[in-house]
Design an enzyme around this catalytic site. Structure first.
Site, PDB file in Angstrom:
ATOM      1  N   CYS A  12      27.223  47.561  56.670  1.00  0.00           N
ATOM      2  CA  CYS A  12      27.328  48.510  57.792  1.00  0.00           C
ATOM      3  C   CYS A  12      28.214  47.875  58.863  1.00  0.00           C
ATOM      4  CB  CYS A  12      25.949  48.818  58.352  1.00  0.00           C
ATOM      5  SG  CYS A  12      25.200  47.389  59.150  1.00  0.00           S
ATOM      6  N   HIS A 125      10.277  41.938  61.079  1.00  0.00           N
ATOM      7  CA  HIS A 125      11.744  41.996  60.983  1.00  0.00           C
ATOM      8  C   HIS A 125      12.390  41.469  62.262  1.00  0.00           C
ATOM      9  CE1 HIS A 125      15.782  43.673  60.571  1.00  0.00           C
ATOM     10  NE2 HIS A 125      15.540  43.718  59.270  1.00  0.00           N
ATOM     11  N   GLU A 127      15.004  42.296  63.884  1.00  0.00           N
ATOM     12  CA  GLU A 127      15.406  43.302  64.887  1.00  0.00           C
ATOM     13  C   GLU A 127      14.201  43.743  65.717  1.00  0.00           C
ATOM     14  OE1 GLU A 127      17.340  46.939  63.409  1.00  0.00           O
ATOM     15  OE2 GLU A 127      16.451  47.967  65.124  1.00  0.00           O
ATOM     16  N   CYS A 192      19.987  54.435  63.312  1.00  0.00           N
ATOM     17  CA  CYS A 192      21.427  54.460  63.552  1.00  0.00           C
ATOM     18  C   CYS A 192      22.125  55.414  62.589  1.00  0.00           C
ATOM     19  CB  CYS A 192      22.008  53.056  63.497  1.00  0.00           C
ATOM     20  SG  CYS A 192      22.791  52.613  61.986  1.00  0.00           S
ATOM     21  N   SER A 220      14.874  42.808  51.894  1.00  0.00           N
ATOM     22  CA  SER A 220      15.663  43.474  52.938  1.00  0.00           C
ATOM     23  C   SER A 220      15.027  44.832  53.232  1.00  0.00           C
ATOM     24  CB  SER A 220      17.106  43.645  52.438  1.00  0.00           C
ATOM     25  OG  SER A 220      17.694  44.769  53.051  1.00  0.00           O
ATOM     26  N   ASN A 222      15.872  47.533  54.981  1.00  0.00           N
ATOM     27  CA  ASN A 222      16.616  48.790  54.812  1.00  0.00           C
ATOM     28  C   ASN A 222      16.855  49.109  53.344  1.00  0.00           C
ATOM     29  OD1 ASN A 222      19.775  48.431  54.225  1.00  0.00           O
ATOM     30  ND2 ASN A 222      19.068  46.650  55.353  1.00  0.00           N
TER      31      ASN A 222
HETATM   32  S1  SF4 Z   1      22.144  49.412  63.900  1.00  0.00           S
HETATM   33 FE1  SF4 Z   1      21.629  48.071  62.216  1.00  0.00          FE
HETATM   34  S2  SF4 Z   1      22.133  49.285  60.377  1.00  0.00           S
HETATM   35 FE2  SF4 Z   1      23.120  50.291  62.118  1.00  0.00          FE
HETATM   36  S3  SF4 Z   1      25.193  49.459  62.130  1.00  0.00           S
HETATM   37 FE3  SF4 Z   1      23.948  48.195  63.508  1.00  0.00          FE
HETATM   38  S4  SF4 Z   1      23.224  46.495  62.259  1.00  0.00           S
HETATM   39 FE4  SF4 Z   1      23.938  48.085  60.873  1.00  0.00          FE
END
Ligand code: SF4
Length: 580
Positions: A12, A125, A127, A192, A220, A222
């Site tokens: 991504c 995670h 994030e 996103c 992972s 996702n």
């Molecule tokens: S929010 Fe997460 S999945 Fe979306 S582009 Fe950014 S890093 Fe990638």
């Protein structure tokens, strides 16, 4: 087996950016400076090993980052850790994805106004750990709709957000339950766009295929969610890290399989899974498709590439009305094969990252390839000598330049401050050196003795072959983008970015078409140009949708690119045989 690869499979934007920030930091690193990443940059062993080789280690303890340059990965970090790193004197290179940073801002803004924050995501995670840091201690993580019932009913100010890679259906269910319990609660769908498109495409693909293969780390988040979505669609789903996790016999039950991949799965891993599946003959207990193995062998051994180079002299001979020469073909093929093969050993980093299987193949056959390359160079030089000393010396120069491409050139003492450099380090050198060298060997060298008589026609033919090979090189560079980017190889595609490559290729193809058109008008080529223009227009029309959608790093794209050169050469050969 037929395979459909999701357009959205692979890195991504956030992951791509984090890799770019790190590679740029490696290139700009001054002597004595230490660089590390805060946590693993991406979940891929080859990329992490490559970074380690370049002295970039992963650190998870702020104390170990003191005084160093530290890359913050796409997932971001809690503000408290950021402050701690600053306090310890770390220089932060922030690759936090802008979409994650936006969620930080939403949570921070609400936390300042005493909101409680509910995050729909995985508590472990990176994030989510980063998001929790902005909640001012009033955050809670849930991953099931039922958990909404366990939240305190007396929270008046409450915000619901999602981990950026959350399953959209699951978030919708959590949101419904949340709004029943907290009608005045605020919901921000922070999944996103890239995740949305990836999940939507998996749902759409599931309606067209018999089974789905989802490629990416088993841990992972996702990728696990993508596999979950495919299973919810009710079709057999295989979540694999590499093709080694697939069973050939089991997969042979399916004739049409879809493939998608997580946000940090490199192209080369997807490519190997595609190759593996395409090699299976459906319904035959997983038997290999013989033609696939043959095609792989021909591609790996550079025979297809050498065949393209071998046929290029016919294009020049047909355009300029020169006599047919088979020794020119042998010379061009030997030169292209030898330089290509030797450079794999002198500059193998990008291949190792783009296609580890191919790299392993070259390693296994190292003696055969280096030996046959040396023989090919000797054969090409012998052919050149037959054509005269000038041709021989010109080829010697091209061979030296080709071999020196990836070898450090030691500079004289007075230029020491420039340090040793490699030709490959000159920006765009790879993109332009191959077409220049191929056009010289296929067009000019075999006809150096005719140069004074037909200089205009020869230079015109050189220009056409140069443009043809330049388009081929650009397209192949596009396929090798990730590996080239990671090893810091500045091809034109790396310099301008993937998005601008398609317009450049279209522009160059237009220039090629125009150049072919004006040849007969200016008296620089014979009627073959008209035939070539018609064939070229047809091929460009055929390739148009592929470019519009974006080339995929797969065997079909590579074969189509090589077919463009081979097709032009065959056309030239047929013209010479039939018309003369
Ligand atoms: S929010 Fe997460 S999945 Fe979306 S582009 Fe950014 S890093 Fe990638």
């Amino acid at each position: 087996m037929e395979v459909i690869v999701a357009r959205t499979a692979g890195f991504c934007k956030g992951v791509k950016n984090a890799l770019e920030v790190t590679m740029e930091a490696i290139q700009k690193r001054k002597e004595g400076e230490s660089l590390c990443t805060y946590g693993p940059l991406i979940h891929n062993r080859q990329v992490l090993a490559m970074l380690e080789e370049k002295g970039v280690m992963e650190q998870n303890d702020p104390a170990l980052c003191a005084g160093r340059n530290v890359v913050i990965r796409a997932h971001g970090i809690p503000p408290q850790e950021r402050q701690e790193l600053h306090r310890l004197g770390a220089v932060l290179l922030d690759a936090t994805c802008t979409r994650v940073a936006r969620v930080h801002g939403i949570i921070k803004g609400h936390a300042r106004r005493d909101f409680h924050t509910v995050i729909a995501g995985d508590a472990d995670h990176a994030e989510v750990i980063g998001l929790m840091g902005y909640t001012e201690g009033r955050g809670v993580v849930i991953d099931r709709p039922e958990q909404v019932d366990d939240l305190p009913s007396d929270w008046k100010k409450i915000l619901l957000v999602a981990q950026t890679t959350q399953n959209e259906d699951l978030f919708r269910q959590i949101q419904e339950r949340f709004l029943i319990k907290y009608p005045a609660g605020i919901v921000k769908n922070t999944i996103c766009g890239s995740t949305h498109e990836r999940q939507a495409e998996v749902r759409e693909l599931c309606s067209r295929v018999e089974a789905m293969v989802i490629v990416g780390g088993l841990h992972s988040g996702n990728t696990v969610r993508l596999a979950g979505i495919a299973r919810e669609c009710g079709i057999p789903t295989f979540h694999v890290e590499t093709e080694a996790d697939l069973d050939r016999r089991e997969m042979a039950q399916y004739a049409l399989v879809g493939i998608s991949a997580g946000a940090s799965t490199p192209n080369w891993i997807i490519r190997n899974v595609v190759k593996f599946l395409e090699s299976i003959e459906p319904g035959k207990s997983g038997a290999h498709k013989p033609w696939k193995s043959v095609l792989d062998g021909l591609t790996y051994s550079n025979i297809i590439m050498a065949l393209g180079a071998a046929l290029l002299p016919f294009v020049a001979q047909a355009l300029a009305g020169l006599p047919m020469s088979f020794s020119a073909c042998v010379m061009a093929a030997c030169y292209a094969f030898a330089m290509h093969s030797l450079n794999i050993y002198l500059d193998g980093d990008a291949i190792r990252l783009n296609d580890p299987k191919r790299a392993a193949f070259y390693q296994r056959w190292r003696i055969v390839f280096t030996g046959s390359s040396v023989l090919a160079v000797l054969l090409a030089l012998g052919m050149a000598l037959e054509r005269g000393v000038v041709t021989f010396l010109a080829l010697v120069v091209l061979v030296i330049l080709g071999v020196l491409y990836a070898v450090p050139v030691v500079l004289p003492a007075q230029w020491r401050h420039l340090s040793a450099f490699k030709i490959k380090d000159i920006p765009t050198s790879k993109t332009f050196s191959v077409p220049i060298a191929w056009a010289c060997v296929a067009v000019l060298l075999p006809h150096l003795s005719d140069l004074s008589a037909s200089a205009g026609m020869l230079l015109y033919a050189w220009w056409i072959v140069f443009l043809l090979v330049l388009v081929r090189t650009l397209l192949l560079d596009f396929l090798a983008f990730q590996g080239d980017k990671l090893v810091g190889r500045e091809t034109l595609v790396v310099l301008v970015g993937e998005a601008r490559t398609a317009p450049i290729v279209t522009g160059l193809s237009g220039l090629l078409g125009l150049s072919i058109l004006v040849g007969p008008i200016l008296g620089l080529s014979g009627p073959f140009a008209v035939v070539m223009l018609a064939a070229f227009t047809g091929a460009a029309w055929h390739l148009r949708p592929l470019l519009r959608k974006g080339l995929k790093d797969d065997l079909v794209s590579e074969a189509m690119v090589e077919a463009m050169i081979i097709g032009s050469g065959l056309l030239g050969l047929m013209w010479k045989v039939l018309v003369g």
